[in-house]
Design a protein around this motif. Structure first.
Motif, PDB file in Angstrom:
ATOM      1  N   SER A 137       0.836  -1.186   0.000  1.00 52.03           N
ATOM      2  CA  SER A 137       0.000   0.000   0.000  1.00 52.03           C
ATOM      3  C   SER A 137       0.880   1.248   0.000  1.00 52.03           C
ATOM      4  CB  SER A 137      -0.937  -0.011   1.187  1.00 52.03           C
ATOM      5  OG  SER A 137      -0.274   0.348   2.364  1.00 52.03           O
ATOM      6  N   LEU A 138       0.291   2.354  -0.321  1.00 49.65           N
ATOM      7  CA  LEU A 138       1.021   3.620  -0.370  1.00 49.65           C
ATOM      8  C   LEU A 138       1.552   4.000   1.006  1.00 49.65           C
ATOM      9  CD1 LEU A 138       1.953   6.076  -1.985  1.00 49.65           C
ATOM     10  CD2 LEU A 138      -0.260   7.112  -1.512  1.00 49.65           C
ATOM     11  N   ASP A 139       0.745   3.836   2.050  1.00 53.83           N
ATOM     12  CA  ASP A 139       1.194   4.170   3.404  1.00 53.83           C
ATOM     13  C   ASP A 139       2.387   3.322   3.813  1.00 53.83           C
ATOM     14  OD1 ASP A 139      -0.632   6.197   3.841  1.00 53.83           O
ATOM     15  OD2 ASP A 139      -2.135   4.834   4.684  1.00 53.83           O
ATOM     16  N   SER A 140       2.364   2.045   3.465  1.00 55.22           N
ATOM     17  CA  SER A 140       3.488   1.163   3.798  1.00 55.22           C
ATOM     18  C   SER A 140       4.755   1.636   3.106  1.00 55.22           C
ATOM     19  CB  SER A 140       3.194  -0.275   3.371  1.00 55.22           C
ATOM     20  OG  SER A 140       2.103  -0.774   4.065  1.00 55.22           O
ATOM     21  N   ILE A 169       5.479   4.733   2.014  1.00 58.17           N
ATOM     22  CA  ILE A 169       5.924   6.018   2.562  1.00 58.17           C
ATOM     23  C   ILE A 169       6.571   5.829   3.933  1.00 58.17           C
ATOM     24  CG2 ILE A 169       5.115   8.240   3.464  1.00 58.17           C
ATOM     25  CD1 ILE A 169       3.200   8.331   1.079  1.00 58.17           C
ATOM     26  N   ASN A 170       6.030   4.927   4.743  1.00 56.10           N
ATOM     27  CA  ASN A 170       6.561   4.718   6.088  1.00 56.10           C
ATOM     28  C   ASN A 170       7.710   3.714   6.132  1.00 56.10           C
ATOM     29  OD1 ASN A 170       4.791   6.533   7.391  1.00 56.10           O
ATOM     30  ND2 ASN A 170       3.161   5.039   7.171  1.00 56.10           N
ATOM     31  N   LYS A 175      -6.402   7.723  -6.738  1.00 57.33           N
ATOM     32  CA  LYS A 175      -6.469   7.670  -5.277  1.00 57.33           C
ATOM     33  C   LYS A 175      -5.141   8.061  -4.649  1.00 57.33           C
ATOM     34  CE  LYS A 175      -9.984   4.069  -4.994  1.00 57.33           C
ATOM     35  NZ  LYS A 175     -10.278   2.700  -4.593  1.00 57.33           N
ATOM     36  N   MET A 176      -4.047   7.621  -5.260  1.00 56.38           N
ATOM     37  CA  MET A 176      -2.723   7.963  -4.733  1.00 56.38           C
ATOM     38  C   MET A 176      -2.450   9.451  -4.845  1.00 56.38           C
ATOM     39  SD  MET A 176      -0.233   4.909  -5.865  1.00 56.38           S
ATOM     40  CE  MET A 176      -0.597   3.240  -5.387  1.00 56.38           C
ATOM     41  N   SER A 186      -4.425  11.177  -2.165  1.00 60.27           N
ATOM     42  CA  SER A 186      -3.913  10.972  -0.811  1.00 60.27           C
ATOM     43  C   SER A 186      -2.576  11.676  -0.579  1.00 60.27           C
ATOM     44  CB  SER A 186      -3.796   9.484  -0.491  1.00 60.27           C
ATOM     45  OG  SER A 186      -2.768   8.895  -1.242  1.00 60.27           O
ATOM     46  N   LEU A 187      -1.790  11.880  -1.639  1.00 63.70           N
ATOM     47  CA  LEU A 187      -0.516  12.590  -1.507  1.00 63.70           C
ATOM     48  C   LEU A 187      -0.695  14.102  -1.537  1.00 63.70           C
ATOM     49  CD1 LEU A 187       1.718  10.400  -3.830  1.00 63.70           C
ATOM     50  CD2 LEU A 187       1.923  10.604  -1.344  1.00 63.70           C
ATOM     51  N   LYS A 228       7.667  13.988   4.838  1.00 60.88           N
ATOM     52  CA  LYS A 228       6.594  13.314   4.119  1.00 60.88           C
ATOM     53  C   LYS A 228       5.913  14.282   3.172  1.00 60.88           C
ATOM     54  CE  LYS A 228       6.288   9.538   7.018  1.00 60.88           C
ATOM     55  NZ  LYS A 228       6.451   9.150   8.201  1.00 60.88           N
TER      56      LYS A 228
END
Length: 93
Positions: A1-4, A6-7, A50-51, A54-55, A73
């Motif tokens: 996922s995008l959050d994964s 980025i983190n 969606k990305m 969300s960004l 971030k």
């Protein structure tokens, strides 16, 4: 996922967003191969709207490189020349 993505680690990151027919170029593959230990690379061509939302960025064309510097971030759309050293120096600023 995008959050994964980025983190994942605190290293600078490059996210390549492409349309459904895009495949990463030789330049991108070289960057990932050469600098993958210092810079995390990700590629997405599904759910791009969606990305983008969300960004919180605006994209005018595909493919687009999204730079996420270090622990910051705050993503930025890369608008420079798609050359190995140019992209790397921009990420590591």
């Amino acid at each position: 996922s995008l959050d994964s993505f980025i983190n994942f680690r605190t290293d600078p990151k490059v996210l390549i967003l492409g349309d459904k027919n895009y495949e990463p170029s030789f330049t991108i593959k070289c960057l990932a191969s050469k600098y993958g230990k210092d810079i995390a690379f990700g590629f997405a061509k599904n759910d791009v709207p969606k990305m983008i939302e969300s960004l919180g960025i605006k994209i005018d064309k595909f493919p687009s490189l999204i730079l996420i510097p270090g622990e910051s971030k705050n993503p930025k759309v890369y608008k420079g020349v798609l050359k190995l050293l140019t992209i790397r120096s921009h990420i590591l600023r």
